[in-house]
Design an enzyme around this catalytic site. Sequence first.
Site, mmCIF file in Angstrom:
data_model
loop_
_atom_site.group_PDB
_atom_site.id
_atom_site.type_symbol
_atom_site.label_atom_id
_atom_site.label_comp_id
_atom_site.label_asym_id
_atom_site.label_seq_id
_atom_site.Cartn_x
_atom_site.Cartn_y
_atom_site.Cartn_z
ATOM 1 N N LYS A 293 36.298 31.578 32.546
ATOM 2 C CA LYS A 293 36.112 32.896 31.939
ATOM 3 C C LYS A 293 35.858 33.925 33.038
ATOM 4 O O LYS A 293 35.312 33.618 34.094
ATOM 5 C CB LYS A 293 34.928 32.876 30.956
ATOM 6 C CG LYS A 293 35.105 31.908 29.795
ATOM 7 C CD LYS A 293 36.237 32.323 28.878
ATOM 8 C CE LYS A 293 36.356 31.407 27.667
ATOM 9 N NZ LYS A 293 36.806 30.050 27.988
ATOM 10 N N ASP A 294 36.253 35.176 32.753
ATOM 11 C CA ASP A 294 36.090 36.264 33.717
ATOM 12 C C ASP A 294 34.653 36.776 33.738
ATOM 13 O O ASP A 294 33.874 36.558 32.806
ATOM 14 C CB ASP A 294 37.009 37.442 33.361
ATOM 15 C CG ASP A 294 38.472 37.088 33.551
ATOM 16 O OD1 ASP A 294 38.743 36.183 34.337
ATOM 17 O OD2 ASP A 294 39.321 37.725 32.910
ATOM 18 N N ARG A 295 34.362 37.520 34.793
ATOM 19 C CA ARG A 295 33.040 38.136 34.902
ATOM 20 C C ARG A 295 32.941 39.371 34.030
ATOM 21 O O ARG A 295 31.881 39.655 33.463
ATOM 22 C CB ARG A 295 32.776 38.509 36.376
ATOM 23 C CG ARG A 295 31.400 39.112 36.610
ATOM 24 C CD ARG A 295 31.113 39.180 38.095
ATOM 25 N NE ARG A 295 31.923 40.178 38.766
ATOM 26 C CZ ARG A 295 31.537 41.442 38.948
ATOM 27 N NH1 ARG A 295 30.370 41.853 38.471
ATOM 28 N NH2 ARG A 295 32.307 42.281 39.583
#
Length: 345
Positions: free
Chosen positions: A88-90
């Site tokens: 997952k992205d930040r």
Amino acid sequence: MTVMHQALPAYGFESAPYAHGEPLARADFKTRPEDFVVEEVLGFEPGGEGEHLFLLVQTDAHNTRHTQRCLARHFNVAKQAVSYSGMKDRRGLTSQWFSIHLPGKAIEPDSDELAQQGFNVLRWQRHNKKLRIGTHKYNRFHIVLRNLSQIERLNSRLPELKNLGVPNYFGAQRFGHGGANIEEALQWVEQGKLPADRLLRSRVLSTLRGWLFNGVLADRVANGTWNQWQDQDLIQLNGTQSFFTEPQWDDQLQQRFLSDDIHLSAYLAGCDQAGTIPDQMLLLFNQARMEAEPRPLRLKAQQLRWNGDANALQIQFNLQKGAYATSVLRELVLLNDRSGQQEQI
């Protein structure tokens, strides 16, 4: 860059051709963390007992590997004892499952302590098996686009994307900021070996696979065949890695394709693809003993729905694991990514 690299498709993500034409509508994207919400859906319930503690963790400022390191420190275990299913992205409000191997330890998370580090523990439960990559069933997205121009163009395109789908490109996240992961991977190709570090090794291989796949798919999009059967195409069963080939396309296959029961697919590169990818790249896949596997050319957003106006348009949909929301959005609207400005808002 060598002649070999120059001869390969130069498609990461941003330069890949559009299937439905370049969008005319524009919108602000990720203006606030809650404008990009991702929920990881396991598709099963943890059993309630076992050596592994499952946690559903929500954060708006940390990517998967940072969260993994923080959880390892919190539970005083090695990083390898903390597993996850997807990356997952930040930027965005994401909820993701992790498992921590805690044999013989009746330990629960300290939610207050984790909250101070920016993690909201939504659920926890014991299970008898650890999470592995690709364990989850799908991801659910809740997206808000703000300050839209030409919203009438967007409203006409949404039904088209819902019915026809979009090219299943690997998104920009796969290739790093400014495509830096591609250059890094090609340097290892030049050396003819894989890095010893496990995470770097994984990044090099996944970058090469994504880059090669996007090149194949981009060529199909450019000649209008990304969603039309071609001789020797892989035909993949929906939601599985099972596939077959057929000598001819018929009405029955077409109906199955239109109902999303099957998808046209291409290979993710592997060691068994001699003659189809450059020998120097094949050498790295041989070293990793990584076999080719299918990936659909078409991406269909499931349960796609939308409401709102030009000030704020809410869009919700589900995507199969391994698919990118940005691949859907790029066919819909030209995005002004404002995630770098969130701290000033």
